[in-house]
Design an enzyme around this catalytic site. Structure first.
Site, PDB file in Angstrom:
ATOM      1  N   ARG A 191      -2.230 -11.113  -5.020  1.00 38.67           N
ATOM      2  CA  ARG A 191      -2.311  -9.658  -5.190  1.00 38.67           C
ATOM      3  C   ARG A 191      -1.477  -8.939  -4.135  1.00 38.67           C
ATOM      4  O   ARG A 191      -0.982  -7.847  -4.378  1.00 38.67           O
ATOM      5  CB  ARG A 191      -3.766  -9.185  -5.024  1.00 38.67           C
ATOM      6  CG  ARG A 191      -4.672  -9.485  -6.178  1.00 38.67           C
ATOM      7  CD  ARG A 191      -6.000  -8.810  -5.932  1.00 38.67           C
ATOM      8  NE  ARG A 191      -5.777  -7.504  -5.324  1.00 38.67           N
ATOM      9  CZ  ARG A 191      -6.514  -6.969  -4.362  1.00 38.67           C
ATOM     10  NH1 ARG A 191      -7.557  -7.592  -3.902  1.00 38.67           N
ATOM     11  NH2 ARG A 191      -6.236  -5.786  -3.873  1.00 38.67           N
TER      12      ARG A 191
ATOM     13  N   ARG B 238     -17.054   1.670  -1.551  1.00 40.56           N
ATOM     14  CA  ARG B 238     -15.814   2.421  -1.782  1.00 40.56           C
ATOM     15  C   ARG B 238     -15.963   3.559  -2.801  1.00 40.56           C
ATOM     16  O   ARG B 238     -15.360   3.537  -3.879  1.00 40.56           O
ATOM     17  CB  ARG B 238     -14.691   1.461  -2.183  1.00 40.56           C
ATOM     18  CG  ARG B 238     -14.490   0.396  -1.122  1.00 40.56           C
ATOM     19  CD  ARG B 238     -13.389  -0.553  -1.458  1.00 40.56           C
ATOM     20  NE  ARG B 238     -12.072  -0.064  -1.102  1.00 40.56           N
ATOM     21  CZ  ARG B 238     -10.962  -0.786  -1.209  1.00 40.56           C
ATOM     22  NH1 ARG B 238     -11.003  -2.000  -1.657  1.00 40.56           N
ATOM     23  NH2 ARG B 238      -9.804  -0.278  -0.865  1.00 40.56           N
ATOM     24  N   PRO B 239     -16.764   4.573  -2.464  1.00 41.21           N
ATOM     25  CA  PRO B 239     -16.900   5.705  -3.392  1.00 41.21           C
ATOM     26  C   PRO B 239     -15.603   6.519  -3.494  1.00 41.21           C
ATOM     27  O   PRO B 239     -14.670   6.320  -2.705  1.00 41.21           O
ATOM     28  CB  PRO B 239     -18.008   6.544  -2.754  1.00 41.21           C
ATOM     29  CG  PRO B 239     -18.029   6.161  -1.321  1.00 41.21           C
ATOM     30  CD  PRO B 239     -17.518   4.753  -1.230  1.00 41.21           C
ATOM     31  N   ILE B 240     -15.567   7.451  -4.456  1.00 39.49           N
ATOM     32  CA  ILE B 240     -14.362   8.267  -4.642  1.00 39.49           C
ATOM     33  C   ILE B 240     -14.706   9.754  -4.531  1.00 39.49           C
ATOM     34  O   ILE B 240     -13.977  10.614  -5.010  1.00 39.49           O
ATOM     35  CB  ILE B 240     -13.708   7.985  -6.020  1.00 39.49           C
ATOM     36  CG1 ILE B 240     -14.799   7.848  -7.082  1.00 39.49           C
ATOM     37  CG2 ILE B 240     -12.835   6.759  -5.991  1.00 39.49           C
ATOM     38  CD1 ILE B 240     -14.405   8.338  -8.387  1.00 39.49           C
ATOM     39  N   ASP B 241     -15.857  10.031  -3.897  1.00 36.37           N
ATOM     40  CA  ASP B 241     -16.320  11.421  -3.808  1.00 36.37           C
ATOM     41  C   ASP B 241     -15.289  12.350  -3.159  1.00 36.37           C
ATOM     42  O   ASP B 241     -15.145  13.504  -3.574  1.00 36.37           O
ATOM     43  CB  ASP B 241     -17.648  11.474  -3.031  1.00 36.37           C
ATOM     44  CG  ASP B 241     -17.560  10.801  -1.676  1.00 36.37           C
ATOM     45  OD1 ASP B 241     -16.961   9.708  -1.597  1.00 36.37           O
ATOM     46  OD2 ASP B 241     -18.067  11.360  -0.691  1.00 36.37           O
TER      47      ASP B 241
ATOM     48  N   ASP C 229      -7.191  -3.894   7.689  1.00 36.74           N
ATOM     49  CA  ASP C 229      -6.499  -4.908   6.893  1.00 36.74           C
ATOM     50  C   ASP C 229      -5.973  -6.072   7.737  1.00 36.74           C
ATOM     51  O   ASP C 229      -5.444  -7.043   7.181  1.00 36.74           O
ATOM     52  CB  ASP C 229      -5.341  -4.275   6.108  1.00 36.74           C
ATOM     53  CG  ASP C 229      -5.838  -3.470   4.920  1.00 36.74           C
ATOM     54  OD1 ASP C 229      -7.043  -3.541   4.596  1.00 36.74           O
ATOM     55  OD2 ASP C 229      -5.018  -2.755   4.308  1.00 36.74           O
TER      56      ASP C 229
ATOM     57  N   ARG D   8      -8.202  -1.373  -8.107  1.00 34.75           N
ATOM     58  CA  ARG D   8      -8.850  -0.121  -7.695  1.00 34.75           C
ATOM     59  C   ARG D   8      -7.857   1.018  -7.516  1.00 34.75           C
ATOM     60  O   ARG D   8      -8.131   2.176  -7.835  1.00 34.75           O
ATOM     61  CB  ARG D   8      -9.544  -0.324  -6.350  1.00 34.75           C
ATOM     62  CG  ARG D   8     -10.902  -0.892  -6.398  1.00 34.75           C
ATOM     63  CD  ARG D   8     -11.483  -0.820  -5.009  1.00 34.75           C
ATOM     64  NE  ARG D   8     -11.624   0.556  -4.571  1.00 34.75           N
ATOM     65  CZ  ARG D   8     -12.643   1.342  -4.878  1.00 34.75           C
ATOM     66  NH1 ARG D   8     -13.629   0.892  -5.598  1.00 34.75           N
ATOM     67  NH2 ARG D   8     -12.688   2.589  -4.446  1.00 34.75           N
TER      68      ARG D   8
ATOM     69  N   ASN E 206       0.803  -1.225   0.000  1.00 36.41           N
ATOM     70  CA  ASN E 206       0.000   0.000   0.000  1.00 36.41           C
ATOM     71  C   ASN E 206       0.837   1.277   0.000  1.00 36.41           C
ATOM     72  O   ASN E 206       0.304   2.365  -0.166  1.00 36.41           O
ATOM     73  CB  ASN E 206      -0.973  -0.004   1.184  1.00 36.41           C
ATOM     74  CG  ASN E 206      -2.102  -0.990   0.971  1.00 36.41           C
ATOM     75  OD1 ASN E 206      -2.231  -1.567  -0.109  1.00 36.41           O
ATOM     76  ND2 ASN E 206      -2.917  -1.192   2.004  1.00 36.41           N
TER      77      ASN E 206
HETATM   78  C1  UD1 Z   1      -6.588   1.859   1.544  1.00 35.64           C
HETATM   79  C2  UD1 Z   1      -5.836   0.558   1.451  1.00 35.64           C
HETATM   80  C3  UD1 Z   1      -6.677  -0.579   2.007  1.00 35.64           C
HETATM   81  C4  UD1 Z   1      -7.132  -0.259   3.420  1.00 35.64           C
HETATM   82  C5  UD1 Z   1      -7.817   1.101   3.470  1.00 35.64           C
HETATM   83  C6  UD1 Z   1      -8.176   1.533   4.878  1.00 35.64           C
HETATM   84  C7  UD1 Z   1      -4.437   0.892  -0.495  1.00 35.64           C
HETATM   85  C8  UD1 Z   1      -4.129   0.515  -1.895  1.00 35.64           C
HETATM   86  N1  UD1 Z   1      -5.501   0.306   0.058  1.00 35.64           N
HETATM   87  O1  UD1 Z   1      -7.748   1.725   0.722  1.00 35.64           O
HETATM   88  O2  UD1 Z   1      -5.872  -1.771   2.004  1.00 35.64           O
HETATM   89  O3  UD1 Z   1      -8.022  -1.248   3.878  1.00 35.64           O
HETATM   90  O4  UD1 Z   1      -6.954   2.106   2.905  1.00 35.64           O
HETATM   91  O5  UD1 Z   1      -7.061   1.567   5.689  1.00 35.64           O
HETATM   92  O6  UD1 Z   1      -3.729   1.659   0.108  1.00 35.64           O
HETATM   93  N2  UD1 Z   1     -14.450   6.569   1.292  1.00 35.64           N
HETATM   94  C9  UD1 Z   1     -15.471   7.431   0.907  1.00 35.64           C
HETATM   95  N3  UD1 Z   1     -15.209   8.326  -0.091  1.00 35.64           N
HETATM   96  C10 UD1 Z   1     -13.988   8.416  -0.703  1.00 35.64           C
HETATM   97  C11 UD1 Z   1     -12.965   7.551  -0.288  1.00 35.64           C
HETATM   98  C12 UD1 Z   1     -13.226   6.630   0.715  1.00 35.64           C
HETATM   99  O7  UD1 Z   1     -16.558   7.356   1.438  1.00 35.64           O
HETATM  100  O8  UD1 Z   1     -13.836   9.264  -1.586  1.00 35.64           O
HETATM  101  C13 UD1 Z   1     -14.720   5.557   2.352  1.00 35.64           C
HETATM  102  C14 UD1 Z   1     -14.574   4.117   1.802  1.00 35.64           C
HETATM  103  O9  UD1 Z   1     -15.771   3.688   1.203  1.00 35.64           O
HETATM  104  C15 UD1 Z   1     -14.258   3.338   3.063  1.00 35.64           C
HETATM  105  C16 UD1 Z   1     -13.466   4.355   3.904  1.00 35.64           C
HETATM  106  O10 UD1 Z   1     -13.723   5.642   3.350  1.00 35.64           O
HETATM  107  O11 UD1 Z   1     -15.443   2.997   3.745  1.00 35.64           O
HETATM  108  C17 UD1 Z   1     -11.972   4.089   3.898  1.00 35.64           C
HETATM  109  O12 UD1 Z   1     -11.486   4.112   2.586  1.00 35.64           O
HETATM  110  P1  UD1 Z   1     -10.030   4.616   2.201  1.00 35.64           P
HETATM  111  O13 UD1 Z   1      -9.306   5.050   3.440  1.00 35.64           O
HETATM  112  O14 UD1 Z   1     -10.137   5.578   1.081  1.00 35.64           O
HETATM  113  O15 UD1 Z   1      -9.370   3.263   1.685  1.00 35.64           O
HETATM  114  P2  UD1 Z   1      -8.600   3.027   0.319  1.00 35.64           P
HETATM  115  O16 UD1 Z   1      -7.680   4.141   0.044  1.00 35.64           O
HETATM  116  O17 UD1 Z   1      -9.561   2.599  -0.719  1.00 35.64           O
END
Ligand code: UD1
Length: 425
Positions: free
Chosen positions: A397, A121-124, A305, A92, A23
Site C-alpha cells: 500500500r 479515526r472519526p471525520i467530525d 508514521d 480511507r 500522503n
Molecule cells: C494522515 C496520514 C497518516 C498519518 C496521519 C497523522 C494520509 C493519507 N494519511 O492521516 O499516514 O499517520 O495523517 O500524521 O495522509 N481526528 C479526529 N477527527 C477528524 C479527523 C481526525 O478526531 O475529523 C483524529 C484522528 O482520529 C487521529 C488524529 O485526529 O487520532 C490525527 O488524524 P489525521 O491527522 O486526520 O490523520 P489522517 O489524515 O487520517
C-alpha cells in the site's frame, strides 16, 4: 498467500532513491477533480493506495492515465458523485474526494470510512469544516451526503485538532468558495504545503500553508497544471532506520532535509552518524545504539508514521526507551510481533517501554498495518536467522518496490508464495 523471507545480519550499504510521497500524492490526485482540464502529476509512486485512488477517479468518469511515474487526470467528463463502500473501505483517504466534489459540483455522497486498526479515526472535523462553508450534511445507510445550493461561502473554521485529512479536505472545498476562508489550528505537515502549492499552481489563492493559519481566497475556477510531488519523508525515514539498525551506511537521494529533521534528530540521539550533502543524506549506523524517549506529535514533532520503525531500532539499544503515541490510540500492534523476535517491550495504553536486548532473532511474524510491517522488515534485517513476514499487502500500500530497493543495498529478501494458511491474530 505471499510472504517475505528475510535473512538478517547484513549491514546495508549503497545508494537508494526515495519515491514521491504517498500522503502528498493521494490528496493531490483528488484535487485534480477541481480542474476544468488536465492535470499532469509527476513523481507518482506506483502503490496499491495510489492505484485505488486512480480507480476511484475513473469510477467518477475522469480519465486517468499512467505514463511511467506521471499520472494525467482529465476532469472534463465527471459524471458520478458517489464514492462507494468498496472503495472507501479499501482506502480511507478516498474520503478526501468529498471536498473537491462539493466545491466543484455542489454535491457529494461518500461512504463513511469507519474505524481502522490503528484507531477510530472519526471525520467530525472534516464535516464541521464543510458545514461552516454552508454545506448541508446528512447521513443515511452508511453514506454521508453533502450538498450546497450554488457556491460554498468562505468562513472561519477552527479545528479542535490539527488533523491532516480535515485540513486538506476543507482547503480543497474552500478554494472555489465565494469569499475568504481561514482554517485555524490547521495541520502544518509538508504534505499540506505540497497540496497548497499544487492548488496554487492551478490558480487557487492559498497563503499560510506550513503554519497553523491557512487563508484561502476563493476563486471562480481552476485550470489544469503540471506538478511534481515531494519525496516521501516516511520512506526516507524507513531507509535511515535501516542503516542504523543494521550498522550499515546508506546514501539517500531525493529527500528534503527539512521534512526529515525530526527523524534525523532522534537518530542522532541514538548514536547514528548523519552526513548532509547537497542532493541527499548519508546515514551511518554505529555498533552501540543509545536508548531514547520519543513522543509522536503533529509536524514538526516526531511523526507517528515513523514510530513503529524506530521502535524496532530501540529493541537493540543499550538501555530502556519510552515511546508515547499521542496521535492514534492503537498504534503498538507491531510490538507483539517484535516480541516474537526476542524484543522486550511492554505496552500500557499509549506508552511503550522498550528494554534493549543484545540480539533479536528471526521468527514468523505478521504485518499488522503498513508502518508496523515496515518495522518488522527492519527488525528482520537486523535479526539473527530467518524471518518470515506475512500479510505483506499492507506494505504494498505504501512502499514502492520495497524489497527491490532493500536488495539493492545488499539485503537478502525474497518474496515467496506460502501455501500454509495463516489466520489473523
Ligand atoms: C494522515 C496520514 C497518516 C498519518 C496521519 C497523522 C494520509 C493519507 N494519511 O492521516 O499516514 O499517520 O495523517 O500524521 O495522509 N481526528 C479526529 N477527527 C477528524 C479527523 C481526525 O478526531 O475529523 C483524529 C484522528 O482520529 C487521529 C488524529 O485526529 O487520532 C490525527 O488524524 P489525521 O491527522 O486526520 O490523520 P489522517 O489524515 O487520517
Amino acid at each position: 498467500m505471499e510472504k517475505l523471507v528475510i535473512r538478517g545480519g547484513v549491514p546495508l550499504a549503497g545508494k537508494v532513491r526515495i519515491s514521491g510521497a504517498k500522503n502528498a500524492v493521494l490528496p493531490i490526485i483528488t484535487a485534480a477533480i477541481l480542474a476544468k482540464d488536465t492535470c499532469y502529476i509527476r513523481g507518482v509512486p506506483r502503490l496499491a493506495d495510489v492505484d485505488a485512488m486512480v480507480q476511484l477517479l475513473n469510477h467518477f468518469g475522469l480519465q486517468c492515465t499512467w505514463n511511467g511515474d506521471i499520472v494525467s487526470i482529465d476532469a472534463v467528463n465527471l459524471n458520478n458523485f458517489e464514492a462507494p463502500y468498496e472503495h472507501v473501505s479499501r482506502l480511507r483517504a478516498s474520503f478526501l474526494v468529498m471536498g473537491p466534489l462539493l466545491a466543484r459540483y455542489g454535491h457529494a455522497r461518500v461512504s463513511l470510512p469507519g474505524g481502522c486498526k490503528i484507531g477510530t479515526r472519526p471525520i467530525d472535523l472534516h464535516l464541521k469544516g464543510f458545514m461552516c462553508l454552508g454545506a448541508e450534511i446528512s447521513t443515511e445507510k452508511g453514506y454521508i451526503e453533502a450538498k450546497v445550493k450554488g457556491r460554498l461561502k468562505g468562513a472561519r473554521v477552527y479545528l479542535d485538532f490539527p488533523s491532516v485529512g480535515a485540513t486538506e479536505n476543507i482547503m480543497m472545498a474552500a478554494v472555489l468558495a465565494e469569499g475568504v476562508t481561514s482554517i485555524e489550528n490547521a495541520a502544518e505537515e509538508p504534505e499540506i504545503v505540497d497540496l497548497a502549492n499544487f492548488l496554487n499552481s492551478m490558480g487557487a489563492k492559498i497563503s499560510g500553508a506550513g503554519t497553523n493559519l491557512l487563508v484561502i481566497e476563493g476563486v471562480s475556477s481552476l485550470k489544469g497544471t503540471d506538478y511534481t510531488v515531494i519525496p516521501d519523508r516516511v520512506e526516507a525515514g524507513t531507509f535511515m532506520v535501516a542503516a542504523a539498525i543494521t550498522g550499515g551506511d546508506i546514501y539517500l537521494e531525493n529527500v528534503i532535509i527539512e521534512h526529515i529533521e525530526p527523524i534525523i534528530a532522534k537518530l542522532e540521539e541514538t548514536g547514528s552518524k548523519v552526513i548532509y550533502y547537497e542532493q541527499g543524506i548519508r546515514v551511518i549506523g554505529q555498533e552501540k545504539i543509545m536508548p531514547v524517549d520519543i513522543r509522536t506529535l503533529p509536524y514538526p514533532g516526531f511523526p507517528t508514521d515513523m514510530q513503529a520503525q524506530i521502535s524496532s531500532l530501540l529493541t537493540k539499544a543499550e538501555g530502556t526507551s519510552v515511546i508515547t503515541e499521542t496521535i492514534f490510540e492503537n498504534r503498538f500492534m507491531h510490538t507483539k510481533e517484535l516480541a516474537r523476535m526476542g524484543a522486550d517491550i511492554s505496552v500500557e495504553g499509549r506508552v511503550a517501554v522498550i528494554r534493549g536486548v543484545r540480539e533479536i532473532h528471526g521468527a514468523q511474524v505478521q504485518a499488522t498495518d503498513l508502518r508496523g510491517g515496515a518495522a518488522l522488515i527492519l527488525a528482520g534485517l537486523a535479526a539473527r536467522g530467518e524471518t518470515e513476514l506475512y500479510f505483506i499487502h499492507h506494505l504494498d500500500r505504501g512502499y514502492e518496490r520495497l524489497e527491490e530497493k532493500f536488495c539493492g543495498l545488499g539485503a537478502d529478501i525474497i518474496r515467496a508464495e506460502d501455501l500454509k494458511k495463516v489466520t489473523i491474530a
